[in-house]
Design a protein around this motif. Structure first.
Motif, PDB file in Angstrom:
ATOM      1  N   GLU A 127      27.780  21.630  10.167  1.00 53.36           N
ATOM      2  CA  GLU A 127      28.908  21.858  11.485  1.00 53.36           C
ATOM      3  C   GLU A 127      28.064  21.483  12.858  1.00 53.36           C
ATOM      4  O   GLU A 127      28.818  20.881  13.661  1.00 53.36           O
ATOM      5  N   THR A 128      26.806  21.736  12.850  1.00 53.98           N
ATOM      6  CA  THR A 128      26.408  21.871  14.188  1.00 53.98           C
ATOM      7  C   THR A 128      25.210  20.564  14.637  1.00 53.98           C
ATOM      8  O   THR A 128      24.659  20.509  15.591  1.00 53.98           O
ATOM      9  N   GLN A 129      24.871  19.867  13.356  1.00 51.65           N
ATOM     10  CA  GLN A 129      23.986  19.014  13.771  1.00 51.65           C
ATOM     11  C   GLN A 129      24.123  17.849  14.666  1.00 51.65           C
ATOM     12  O   GLN A 129      23.254  17.507  15.577  1.00 51.65           O
ATOM     13  N   ALA A 130      25.662  17.350  14.760  1.00 50.61           N
ATOM     14  CA  ALA A 130      25.887  16.432  15.963  1.00 50.61           C
ATOM     15  C   ALA A 130      25.701  17.469  17.267  1.00 50.61           C
ATOM     16  O   ALA A 130      25.591  16.429  18.186  1.00 50.61           O
ATOM     17  N   LEU A 131      25.892  18.501  17.235  1.00 52.32           N
ATOM     18  CA  LEU A 131      25.691  19.094  18.504  1.00 52.32           C
ATOM     19  C   LEU A 131      24.394  19.308  19.194  1.00 52.32           C
ATOM     20  O   LEU A 131      23.927  19.301  20.311  1.00 52.32           O
ATOM     21  N   PHE A 132      23.542  19.539  18.124  1.00 51.06           N
ATOM     22  CA  PHE A 132      22.096  19.811  18.412  1.00 51.06           C
ATOM     23  C   PHE A 132      20.920  18.775  17.749  1.00 51.06           C
ATOM     24  O   PHE A 132      20.500  19.223  16.708  1.00 51.06           O
ATOM     25  N   PRO A 133      21.233  17.589  17.918  1.00 47.89           N
ATOM     26  CA  PRO A 133      20.583  16.564  16.896  1.00 47.89           C
ATOM     27  C   PRO A 133      19.004  16.705  17.131  1.00 47.89           C
ATOM     28  O   PRO A 133      18.520  16.318  16.135  1.00 47.89           O
ATOM     29  N   ASP A 134      18.452  17.121  18.171  1.00 49.43           N
ATOM     30  CA  ASP A 134      17.034  17.496  18.310  1.00 49.43           C
ATOM     31  C   ASP A 134      16.372  18.701  17.631  1.00 49.43           C
ATOM     32  O   ASP A 134      15.376  18.899  17.831  1.00 49.43           O
ATOM     33  N   ALA A 135      17.272  19.423  17.295  1.00 50.65           N
ATOM     34  CA  ALA A 135      16.871  21.001  16.708  1.00 50.65           C
ATOM     35  C   ALA A 135      16.297  21.086  15.557  1.00 50.65           C
ATOM     36  O   ALA A 135      16.584  20.040  14.675  1.00 50.65           O
ATOM     37  N   ARG A 136      15.521  22.090  15.056  1.00 49.74           N
ATOM     38  CA  ARG A 136      15.099  22.022  13.979  1.00 49.74           C
ATOM     39  C   ARG A 136      15.951  23.012  13.275  1.00 49.74           C
ATOM     40  O   ARG A 136      16.461  23.926  13.817  1.00 49.74           O
ATOM     41  N   TYR A 137      16.011  22.837  11.753  1.00 48.28           N
ATOM     42  CA  TYR A 137      16.878  23.725  10.939  1.00 48.28           C
ATOM     43  C   TYR A 137      16.116  24.665   9.888  1.00 48.28           C
ATOM     44  O   TYR A 137      14.846  23.951   9.421  1.00 48.28           O
ATOM     45  N   ALA A 138      16.669  25.619   9.551  1.00 46.44           N
ATOM     46  CA  ALA A 138      16.037  26.473   8.494  1.00 46.44           C
ATOM     47  C   ALA A 138      17.061  26.880   7.632  1.00 46.44           C
ATOM     48  O   ALA A 138      17.917  27.796   7.693  1.00 46.44           O
ATOM     49  N   VAL A 139      17.254  25.802   6.757  1.00 49.63           N
ATOM     50  CA  VAL A 139      18.416  26.097   5.802  1.00 49.63           C
ATOM     51  C   VAL A 139      17.990  26.965   4.452  1.00 49.63           C
ATOM     52  O   VAL A 139      17.248  26.516   3.625  1.00 49.63           O
ATOM     53  N   VAL A 140      18.223  28.234   4.532  1.00 47.74           N
ATOM     54  CA  VAL A 140      17.847  29.257   3.605  1.00 47.74           C
ATOM     55  C   VAL A 140      18.753  29.636   2.482  1.00 47.74           C
ATOM     56  O   VAL A 140      18.493  30.309   1.661  1.00 47.74           O
ATOM     57  N   LYS A 141      19.714  29.036   2.520  1.00 49.53           N
ATOM     58  CA  LYS A 141      20.928  29.264   1.593  1.00 49.53           C
ATOM     59  C   LYS A 141      22.001  28.217   1.295  1.00 49.53           C
ATOM     60  O   LYS A 141      22.050  27.512   2.587  1.00 49.53           O
ATOM     61  N   HIS A 142      22.463  27.886   0.380  1.00 45.29           N
ATOM     62  CA  HIS A 142      23.684  26.874   0.178  1.00 45.29           C
ATOM     63  C   HIS A 142      25.013  27.589  -0.429  1.00 45.29           C
ATOM     64  O   HIS A 142      24.820  28.349  -1.242  1.00 45.29           O
ATOM     65  N   ALA A 143      26.002  27.139   0.176  1.00 43.98           N
ATOM     66  CA  ALA A 143      27.203  28.015   0.121  1.00 43.98           C
ATOM     67  C   ALA A 143      27.785  27.433  -1.245  1.00 43.98           C
ATOM     68  O   ALA A 143      27.692  26.357  -1.554  1.00 43.98           O
ATOM     69  N   VAL A 144      28.266  28.447  -1.966  1.00 40.63           N
ATOM     70  CA  VAL A 144      28.876  28.169  -3.417  1.00 40.63           C
ATOM     71  C   VAL A 144      30.218  28.524  -2.894  1.00 40.63           C
ATOM     72  O   VAL A 144      31.149  27.825  -3.537  1.00 40.63           O
ATOM     73  N   GLY A 145      30.694  29.332  -2.147  1.00 38.50           N
ATOM     74  CA  GLY A 145      31.910  30.097  -1.599  1.00 38.50           C
ATOM     75  C   GLY A 145      31.770  30.549  -0.552  1.00 38.50           C
ATOM     76  O   GLY A 145      30.806  30.797   0.020  1.00 38.50           O
ATOM     77  N   HIS A 146      32.978  31.332   0.086  1.00 36.22           N
ATOM     78  CA  HIS A 146      32.782  32.099   1.178  1.00 36.22           C
ATOM     79  C   HIS A 146      32.075  33.311   0.886  1.00 36.22           C
ATOM     80  O   HIS A 146      31.349  33.805   1.728  1.00 36.22           O
ATOM     81  N   ARG A 147      31.880  33.819  -0.478  1.00 35.08           N
ATOM     82  CA  ARG A 147      31.057  35.021  -0.518  1.00 35.08           C
ATOM     83  C   ARG A 147      30.286  34.755  -1.524  1.00 35.08           C
ATOM     84  O   ARG A 147      29.842  35.724  -2.464  1.00 35.08           O
ATOM     85  N   ALA A 148      29.800  33.560  -1.936  1.00 29.31           N
ATOM     86  CA  ALA A 148      28.488  33.290  -2.854  1.00 29.31           C
ATOM     87  C   ALA A 148      27.664  32.299  -2.220  1.00 29.31           C
ATOM     88  O   ALA A 148      28.283  31.454  -1.722  1.00 29.31           O
ATOM     89  N   ALA A 149      26.527  32.223  -2.728  1.00 28.89           N
ATOM     90  CA  ALA A 149      25.559  31.295  -2.351  1.00 28.89           C
ATOM     91  C   ALA A 149      24.332  31.108  -3.057  1.00 28.89           C
ATOM     92  O   ALA A 149      23.877  32.009  -3.999  1.00 28.89           O
ATOM     93  N   ARG A 150      23.492  30.127  -3.055  1.00 31.54           N
ATOM     94  CA  ARG A 150      22.530  29.719  -3.714  1.00 31.54           C
ATOM     95  C   ARG A 150      21.385  30.027  -2.564  1.00 31.54           C
ATOM     96  O   ARG A 150      21.231  29.210  -1.954  1.00 31.54           O
ATOM     97  N   ASN A 151      20.708  31.229  -3.078  1.00 28.35           N
ATOM     98  CA  ASN A 151      19.753  31.591  -1.898  1.00 28.35           C
ATOM     99  C   ASN A 151      18.243  31.293  -2.305  1.00 28.35           C
ATOM    100  O   ASN A 151      17.911  31.442  -3.471  1.00 28.35           O
ATOM    101  N   SER A 152      17.536  31.138  -1.144  1.00 28.54           N
ATOM    102  CA  SER A 152      16.129  30.742  -1.334  1.00 28.54           C
ATOM    103  C   SER A 152      15.570  32.383  -1.450  1.00 28.54           C
ATOM    104  O   SER A 152      16.247  33.342  -0.694  1.00 28.54           O
ATOM    105  N   ALA A 153      14.448  32.564  -1.915  1.00 27.13           N
ATOM    106  CA  ALA A 153      13.862  33.954  -2.072  1.00 27.13           C
ATOM    107  C   ALA A 153      13.516  34.307  -0.672  1.00 27.13           C
ATOM    108  O   ALA A 153      13.009  33.487   0.234  1.00 27.13           O
ATOM    109  N   PRO A 154      13.834  35.467  -0.452  1.00 24.80           N
ATOM    110  CA  PRO A 154      13.727  36.014   1.029  1.00 24.80           C
ATOM    111  C   PRO A 154      12.125  35.603   1.520  1.00 24.80           C
ATOM    112  O   PRO A 154      11.860  35.274   2.576  1.00 24.80           O
TER     113      PRO A 154
END
Length: 272
Positions: A161-188
């Motif tokens: 959603e935001t990469q076009a707004l902040f093209p130079d920013a770094r990202y830490a993607v710590v989980k991937h959406a499976v649904g609104h209330r479900a995710a594939r999470n990285s270990a903390p």
């Protein structure tokens, strides 16, 4: 070099349920500890990258989620609400960069626990016809001060959603959406390591990141979730009602746009 961190909870690794963001239960206590640990990772990375000062603003719900006694003592912490600039309270032109930690995608998107400021009240928020979530809205405020957003952490939908707004920013993607209330999470532990690494890199390269700016004059359109909420919003004398669920304002700045959003959010409590 001064660095600013705004910390939310929905984008934290392991957080997938509204219960985890609501005070008064064991799941919330576990989630706020995970949130505090991710903030500490960002603080540590920021100092490793060259920060001289770090200011953290608790930006979720009642804004008293982080454990002060467990926070890295090198940072200062803003707790509580109401406060004038809400999720970005304390940000100044002196900050070299802002970090959006534990953030989430906007309302009516497929991200985990996606909403914009107030899930009960708001369906869509547009500033100058551009639909924005919390990261975009507050990132535009930071940009109005000349401060770039240098790092965002959360799920994959936040990045999309935001990469076009902040093209130079770094990202830490710590989980991937499976649904609104479900995710594939990285270990903390893995999520924290990624946040630390990305924070260090983001701060080290902050001077090369351009702020996200929306030029005035400004028009703010807020789509409410029900006609009753729009009835309430329309009581404000400077609000223009566009249809059954949408009101518009003409704020003089991005700051004032945020203030109107937060005013309507507070007013919506009358209809809960």
């Amino acid at each position: 070099m001064k660095i600013y961190i705004s910390a939310d909870i929905e984008g934290v690794a392991g957080v997938v349920s509204p219960q985890q963001g609501t005070m008064g239960n064991g799941e919330y206590e576990r989630a706020r500890r995970l949130m505090t640990q991710e903030v500490n990772a960002a603080i540590d990375g920021a100092f490793a990258g060259g920060a001289s000062e770090v200011l953290v603003n608790d930006s979720h719900g009642d804004m008293r989620n982080l454990f002060p006694d467990e926070l890295d003592p090198r940072a200062e912490l803003i707790l509580g609400k109401p406060k004038p600039l809400n999720m970005f309270e304390g940000l100044t032109r002196e900050h070299a960069g802002a970090i959006c930690l534990g953030y989430h995608a906007r309302a009516r998107s497929s991200g985990i626990l996606a909403h914009t400021t107030n899930g009960f009240a708001f369906g869509r928020i547009r500033l100058n016809r551009q639909e924005l979530g919390e990261a975009g809205l507050y990132g535009a405020y930071a940009g109005s001060l000349g401060v770039p957003v240098i790092l965002l952490s959360g799920d994959d939908q936040l990045k999309a959603e935001t990469q076009a707004l902040f093209p130079d920013a770094r990202y830490a993607v710590v989980k991937h959406a499976v649904g609104h209330r479900a995710a594939r999470n990285s270990a903390p532990e893995k999520a924290r390591a990624l946040i630390r690494t990305q924070a260090e890199d983001a701060v080290r390269n902050a001077k090369s990141v351009q702020p996200f700016r929306i030029q005035g004059p400004y028009r703010l359109e807020i789509e409410l979730n029900t006609p009753a909420l729009c009835d309430l919003a329309s009581v404000i004398p400077v609000a223009t009602r566009l249809n059954a669920v949408t009101v518009a304002f003409e704020p003089e700045s991005v700051e004032h746009a945020i203030r109107w959003v937060n005013t309507l959010s507070a007013l919506s409590a009358a209809l809960r």
